[in-house]
Motif scaffolding. Structure first.
Motif, short mmCIF file in Angstrom:
data_model
loop_
_atom_site.label_atom_id
_atom_site.label_comp_id
_atom_site.label_asym_id
_atom_site.label_seq_id
_atom_site.Cartn_x
_atom_site.Cartn_y
_atom_site.Cartn_z
N ASP A 64 0.80 -0.92 -0.03
CA ASP A 64 -0.01 0.02 -0.10
C ASP A 64 0.93 1.19 -0.01
O ASP A 64 0.51 2.25 -0.65
CB ASP A 64 -0.88 -0.01 1.25
CG ASP A 64 -2.09 -0.82 1.12
OD1 ASP A 64 -2.31 -1.33 -0.18
OD2 ASP A 64 -2.50 -1.53 1.98
N ASP A 65 2.00 1.38 0.85
CA ASP A 65 2.87 2.46 0.84
C ASP A 65 3.52 2.51 -0.42
O ASP A 65 3.49 3.72 -1.03
CB ASP A 65 4.00 2.24 1.87
CG ASP A 65 3.51 2.15 3.32
OD1 ASP A 65 2.21 2.74 3.56
OD2 ASP A 65 4.06 1.47 4.30
N ALA A 67 2.26 1.52 -3.53
CA ALA A 67 1.30 2.11 -4.47
C ALA A 67 0.97 3.73 -4.25
O ALA A 67 0.79 4.72 -5.14
CB ALA A 67 -0.15 1.31 -4.24
N THR A 68 0.85 3.93 -2.88
CA THR A 68 0.50 5.32 -2.42
C THR A 68 1.60 6.26 -3.05
O THR A 68 1.37 7.55 -3.70
CB THR A 68 0.51 5.44 -0.98
OG1 THR A 68 -0.74 4.69 -0.76
CG2 THR A 68 0.23 6.94 -0.77
N GLU A 69 3.10 6.04 -2.74
CA GLU A 69 3.93 6.81 -3.22
C GLU A 69 4.14 6.89 -4.75
O GLU A 69 4.49 7.86 -5.45
CB GLU A 69 5.55 5.99 -2.73
CG GLU A 69 6.64 7.23 -2.99
CD GLU A 69 6.31 8.39 -2.24
OE1 GLU A 69 7.27 9.52 -2.61
OE2 GLU A 69 5.62 8.40 -1.19
N ALA A 71 1.60 6.68 -6.72
CA ALA A 71 0.61 7.74 -7.25
C ALA A 71 1.11 9.14 -6.97
O ALA A 71 0.87 10.11 -7.97
CB ALA A 71 -0.76 7.51 -6.70
N ARG A 72 1.65 9.32 -5.93
CA ARG A 72 2.19 10.90 -5.54
C ARG A 72 3.06 11.25 -6.57
O ARG A 72 3.29 12.35 -6.92
CB ARG A 72 2.97 10.73 -4.16
CG ARG A 72 1.75 10.75 -3.02
CD ARG A 72 2.61 11.01 -1.83
NE ARG A 72 1.71 10.82 -0.60
CZ ARG A 72 1.83 10.13 0.48
NH1 ARG A 72 3.38 9.75 0.65
NH2 ARG A 72 0.95 10.13 1.54
N SER A 74 3.28 10.29 -9.87
CA SER A 74 3.03 10.11 -10.98
C SER A 74 3.71 8.97 -11.68
O SER A 74 4.18 9.42 -12.81
CB SER A 74 2.47 11.32 -11.61
OG SER A 74 1.60 12.05 -11.18
N ALA A 93 2.03 -4.08 -5.40
CA ALA A 93 1.82 -2.73 -5.57
C ALA A 93 1.75 -2.54 -7.29
O ALA A 93 0.76 -1.51 -7.32
CB ALA A 93 3.14 -1.81 -4.72
N GLN A 96 -1.53 -3.36 -8.31
CA GLN A 96 -2.76 -2.67 -7.60
C GLN A 96 -2.76 -1.12 -8.59
O GLN A 96 -3.53 -0.52 -8.54
CB GLN A 96 -2.59 -2.13 -6.29
CG GLN A 96 -2.53 -3.28 -5.14
CD GLN A 96 -2.26 -2.96 -3.91
OE1 GLN A 96 -1.58 -1.94 -3.45
NE2 GLN A 96 -2.77 -3.72 -2.93
N SER A 97 -1.50 -0.66 -8.85
CA SER A 97 -1.09 0.59 -9.53
C SER A 97 -1.56 0.48 -11.06
O SER A 97 -1.57 1.64 -11.67
CB SER A 97 -0.03 1.12 -9.47
OG SER A 97 0.06 1.23 -7.90
#
Length: 107
Positions: A64-65, A67-69, A71-72, A74, A93, A96-97
């Motif tokens: 999750d970390d 995937a979040t990073e 996205a941040r 791009s 990840a 997921q992304s």
């Protein structure tokens, strides 16, 4: 001093995965300590913006970390450098992304 062969391995992994745009490099702290100068050279050669995210290799919550990073940033793709546990987590990840994943064998 950067290792030209390590930088070339980095470039090859990214090109093989057809990653363009910002790159999220996922690695353990030990790996970052050993290879960060090589990654800097490789990304300069590729004219590629990148960010490094340090994760624990056997932490499933790290997906999750990552995937979040991604996205941040791009991110255009993820490069996993490290042991099997880290690669598995980065693979989750990337799925997921919806991003391409490159894997660089540690060593």
């Amino acid at each position: 001093m950067p290792d030209a062969s390590a930088a070339q391995a980095f470039v090859t992994a990214v090109q093989t995965a057809a990653i363009s745009g910002p790159l999220l490099v996922v690695a353990t702290s030990d790996t970052v300590g050993r290879f960060a100068p090589d990654w800097a050279v490789a990304c300069q050669d590729l004219e590629l913006h990148y960010r490094v995210l340090v994760v624990e290799p056997d932490c499933p919550l790290a997906a999750d970390d990552i995937a979040t990073e991604a996205a941040r940033l791009s991110a255009g793709g993820i490069l996993a450098v490290g042991p099997d546990g880290l690669v598995i987590t980065a693979t989750v990840a990337a799925r997921q992304s919806g991003l391409p994943l490159a894997i660089l064998a540690e060593g």
